[in-house]
Design an enzyme around this catalytic site. Sequence first.
Site, PDB file in Angstrom:
ATOM      1  N   HIS A  63     -14.483  -5.492  -9.924  1.00  0.00           N
ATOM      2  CA  HIS A  63     -14.220  -6.204  -8.579  1.00  0.00           C
ATOM      3  C   HIS A  63     -13.429  -7.524  -8.461  1.00  0.00           C
ATOM      4  O   HIS A  63     -13.683  -8.299  -7.407  1.00  0.00           O
ATOM      5  CB  HIS A  63     -15.985  -6.511  -8.102  1.00  0.00           C
ATOM      6  N   HIS A  64     -12.740  -7.769  -9.559  1.00  0.00           N
ATOM      7  CA  HIS A  64     -12.013  -9.137  -9.255  1.00  0.00           C
ATOM      8  C   HIS A  64     -11.018  -9.042  -8.213  1.00  0.00           C
ATOM      9  O   HIS A  64     -10.600 -10.002  -7.886  1.00  0.00           O
ATOM     10  CB  HIS A  64     -11.235  -9.369 -10.750  1.00  0.00           C
ATOM     11  N   LYS A  69      -9.844   0.708  -6.431  1.00  0.00           N
ATOM     12  CA  LYS A  69      -9.114   1.961  -5.891  1.00  0.00           C
ATOM     13  C   LYS A  69      -8.828   2.946  -7.134  1.00  0.00           C
ATOM     14  O   LYS A  69      -8.715   2.414  -8.278  1.00  0.00           O
ATOM     15  CB  LYS A  69      -7.609   1.213  -5.557  1.00  0.00           C
ATOM     16  N   LYS A  93      -3.991  -0.548 -14.877  1.00  0.00           N
ATOM     17  CA  LYS A  93      -2.738   0.179 -14.099  1.00  0.00           C
ATOM     18  C   LYS A  93      -2.299  -0.870 -13.068  1.00  0.00           C
ATOM     19  O   LYS A  93      -1.251  -1.352 -12.779  1.00  0.00           O
ATOM     20  CB  LYS A  93      -2.938   1.487 -13.842  1.00  0.00           C
ATOM     21  N   LYS A 105     -12.783   5.084 -10.092  1.00  0.00           N
ATOM     22  CA  LYS A 105     -12.509   6.283  -9.982  1.00  0.00           C
ATOM     23  C   LYS A 105     -13.721   7.248  -9.605  1.00  0.00           C
ATOM     24  O   LYS A 105     -14.780   6.916  -9.807  1.00  0.00           O
ATOM     25  CB  LYS A 105     -12.117   6.550 -11.646  1.00  0.00           C
ATOM     26  N   SER A 360       0.089   4.261  -2.875  1.00  0.00           N
ATOM     27  CA  SER A 360      -1.468   4.126  -1.942  1.00  0.00           C
ATOM     28  C   SER A 360      -1.348   2.911  -1.255  1.00  0.00           C
ATOM     29  O   SER A 360      -2.011   2.508  -0.215  1.00  0.00           O
ATOM     30  CB  SER A 360      -2.507   4.294  -3.157  1.00  0.00           C
TER      31      SER A 360
HETATM   32  N1  GLU Z   1      -5.176   9.195  -8.851  1.00  0.00           N
HETATM   33  C1  GLU Z   1      -4.049   8.461  -8.975  1.00  0.00           C
HETATM   34  C2  GLU Z   1      -3.978   7.630 -10.173  1.00  0.00           C
HETATM   35  O1  GLU Z   1      -4.758   8.020 -11.236  1.00  0.00           O
HETATM   36  C3  GLU Z   1      -3.979   7.559  -7.824  1.00  0.00           C
HETATM   37  C4  GLU Z   1      -4.829   6.351  -7.538  1.00  0.00           C
HETATM   38  C5  GLU Z   1      -4.629   5.881  -6.197  1.00  0.00           C
HETATM   39  O2  GLU Z   1      -3.765   6.200  -5.471  1.00  0.00           O
HETATM   40  O3  GLU Z   1      -5.740   5.167  -5.657  1.00  0.00           O
HETATM   41  O4  GLU Z   1      -3.368   6.547 -10.289  1.00  0.00           O
END
Ligand code: GLU
Length: 467
Positions: A63-64, A69, A93, A105, A360
């Site tokens: 949550h930083h 996402k 990432k 996730k 995104s």
């Molecule tokens: N599922 C994709 C990933 O592993 C996209 C995640 C996203 O767009 O939030 O990077």
Amino acid sequence: MIDYKFFDQVNRAFDKAAAYTRFDSGLLSQMKSCNDILHITFPLERDDGSIEVIHGWRVEHSHHKLPTKGGIRYSLTVNEDETMALAALMTYKCAVVNVPFGGAKGGIRINKNDYSDQELERITRRFTFQLYKKNFIGPGSDVPAPDYGTGAREMGWILDTFRQISSDINAEGCVTGKPLGQGGIRGRTEATGRGVFFGIEEACSNKEDMNKIGLETGIEGKAFVVQGLGNVGYHSAKYLTEAGAIMVGIAEMDGSIYNENGIDLKKLTDYRRETGGIVGFEGAQTLEDSNTVLEAKCDILIPAALENQLNAENAQRIKAKIIGEAANGPTTSEAHEIIKKRGALIIPDNYLNAGGVTVSYFEWLKNIQHVRFGRMGKRFEEDSYKRILSVIEAVSDRKFSDKELKYLAKGGGEAELVDSGLKDTMVNSYNEINEIRKKHEVDLRTAAFISAINKVGEIYEHMGIFP
Ligand code: GLU
């Protein structure tokens, strides 16, 4: 052979990189752990009236930065460990490519092919409702996206369900990867594959690195093999072939095929649409099983399916000089060492497949701004270019044709701006991690982790700890 769990694998790569940073072990272990883990079970009424219990997870790793996402996948491999590992990878990432989100996730443990469209819709809507109830979805808290086994259709269902239970003015930003008509953005479907292409292109433009592995610079003429012809694999292959690379092999669920003279992507996808698989395709030789082609002779190997595909068992036999990790976690830490020792260049997942989340981010920005990129400036830009071109015509003998004018005076619309933002992100981030790689004499994966740990760590240092 030691069988490390996936989350452990991610943490092993993290620990290796953490040694090059200034943070103490307390802060590092805080950074590694998953903040919130949700395991949901709910009943699905199947079309025949029977009841089945469905298992789903959502993990918010860090949550930083908010919102968190990351995608939602539908696969039989889904479990808590996998979801934790993938959520952690999202945190790193996002940091590597400077996308201001924490990592998350989700996943539902189903094989989507075993369910009707109506059943999939019921599963998706119910899962969304459960996420909402637990505060695990929202434009400012946690924003899902497509992943393995999901796409725009599922994201559309998620938005529609969220809308029915929330009156948030930014509701459209509760999920990304949506259909265009429901607040999606041009270029999101292609984004991960497009990013993979930009990343490989950037890596292949580095003369020193290409010399080391005995390759010429540039994409043209390079032979590649792709594992998984889903959305990511297909688009990676498409952009690479358009730039002159030769697709020599493909691995899919039903088997693998090889042709050293190149395989026609369009004909192959038509064949797959007709037959449901790639095996038996006329333009290539069908190999023993799905994994054989990974060991074929090629310049670039692109695993674009699931995790742990390059492992201690097959790593010795892999011949590719470049591994482009389009999937999340396709190479185990043991395989990484074996492949690296052979001198191959591994372009890591936590950088290379970040194109998806980057676009995104653009989609989410579009949703919370309530305006399409390019709407304000496109025509203004075009008129300015036209004025400049007419001055050039006035002071020279050159007259531009209508076709030239159209090309030269093109303003940036949504598609152009998304592509430009994505390319800029992939190119800049590559150079950022490449600098770290040189400075510390480490591999690119470790460099990407160092970059992420430094960025996230600085925020953690300033975060209050409640007494
Ligand atoms: N599922 C994709 C990933 O592993 C996209 C995640 C996203 O767009 O939030 O990077």
